[in-house]
Enzyme design. Sequence first.
Site, PDB file in Angstrom:
ATOM      1  CG  LEU A 164      35.706  26.894  56.770  1.00  0.00           C
ATOM      2  CD1 LEU A 164      36.897  27.331  55.927  1.00  0.00           C
ATOM      3  CD2 LEU A 164      34.489  27.758  56.471  1.00  0.00           C
TER       4      LEU A 164
ATOM      5  CE1 TYR B 212      26.395  18.783  52.067  1.00  0.00           C
ATOM      6  CE2 TYR B 212      24.948  20.190  50.766  1.00  0.00           C
ATOM      7  CZ  TYR B 212      26.139  19.997  51.433  1.00  0.00           C
ATOM      8  OH  TYR B 212      27.075  21.002  51.487  1.00  0.00           O
TER       9      TYR B 212
ATOM     10  CE  LYS C 189      26.972  21.594  54.670  1.00  0.00           C
ATOM     11  NZ  LYS C 189      28.198  22.037  55.374  1.00  0.00           N
TER      12      LYS C 189
ATOM     13  CG  ASN D 148      25.958  26.308  42.696  1.00  0.00           C
ATOM     14  OD1 ASN D 148      25.985  25.098  42.802  1.00  0.00           O
ATOM     15  ND2 ASN D 148      24.829  26.988  42.519  1.00  0.00           N
TER      16      ASN D 148
ATOM     17  N   PRO E 121      69.326  46.918  12.662  1.00  0.00           N
ATOM     18  CG  PRO E 121      71.402  46.469  13.622  1.00  0.00           C
ATOM     19  CD  PRO E 121      70.164  45.791  13.119  1.00  0.00           C
ATOM     20  N   GLY E 122      69.663  50.219  11.376  1.00  0.00           N
ATOM     21  CA  GLY E 122      69.563  51.072  10.203  1.00  0.00           C
ATOM     22  C   GLY E 122      68.250  51.009   9.459  1.00  0.00           C
TER      23      GLY E 122
END
Length: 401
Positions: free
Chosen positions: A64, A118, A122, A147, A309-310
């Site tokens: 890589l 580039y 490659k 990409n 409560p209640g």
Amino acid sequence: MNILITGAGGFVGKNLSAALRNIRDGKDRTRPDLHIEDIYAYDVDTDPALLDEYCAKADFVFNLAGVNRPQNPEEFMQGNFGFASVLLDTLKKHHNRCPVMLSSSIQATCIGRYDSDYGRSKRAGEELVFAYGRETGAKVLVYRFSNLFGKWCRPNYNSAVATFCHNIAHDLPITVSDRNVRLELLYIDDLVSEMLDALHGIEHRCEFDGINTVLCDNGRYCAAPTTHKVTLGEIVDLLERFKAQATTLVMPEIPYDSFAKKLYSTYLSYLPAEKVAFDLKMNEDARGSFTELMKTEKCGQFSVNISKPGITNGQHWHHTKWEFFIVVSGHGLIQQRKIGTDEVFDFEVSGEKIRAVHMLPGYTHNIINLSDTENLVTVMWANEQFDPDHPDTFFEVVAPQ
């Protein structure tokens, strides 16, 4: 199996290394036939002497390593061809004919805007690896990546998606010269999955029609089978909606394995600490509180109700809307009565034994906190977002005294 990863400190290398460690350490059991012993991570700051040792022991090599943005154009060839040559010569020195994977780029087609220093470096690296395969008989796997995007990708470097995610998450400006530019995007987890397939010997093969990948059984190249073609405008619009979620509470539709799902995961990985948590609006009164948690575009919304409560809450019914009530703490009673009848359904609920109760259309319903001391906490889901112009909510007591 011993795995050598060159460029292990880069975006792909980090994600691949993490996946391999999970398999090696028994944390990922989705690939029971893949047995990892040692992972040799090699990068620019690694002692060069270790490359010799790693090449002697490796059972599979992921190359890589590469140069994307050098100071001088000549460094493209040195980084993308020169190191590959050193790596392959070292493998030959040890008579190691293990499979070698090369990470190349779609720019290696050298077509149109890809005809660059580039791209040519490659392409040279590719041909070097193919020649090595012919000479030694070793299996070679050359991937031309489109990409890439995903967690841990470096922003403001060579990924527009990473830059957009980082800048939008940090309230920084972005530049989009043409919203209609379409990118072919490869998500990092899809790539890593393909690389693990390669370890199994079941990589996907392809050829190229210009810059287009054509999957086929006996192709010269290899490819991850799942990519996404998306415009810059679509990417930015999705990211702006993700950013707004802390205010709107609306989660856009994110289907399984969709680009939106992968982009949202990527965006979250760039959030700064101060945005990881955000406050919700609690509507409070003497009875307790009601808080909307999340809304979806097509599957309703989630809320939480805290009753003192209640207290009795509800006492209303809907024509078409339906809901789930799920008590997660406290002790309560849910009652429902079909409109026009006297029969009441009683459902005693408790955080001690969590259950979901349907609120039926055409039935008036309530929820009563039976405790004298504890709050009753209920998570609620409604099949649609609340629309104040069409609330479909009508007051009627469930059990008149």
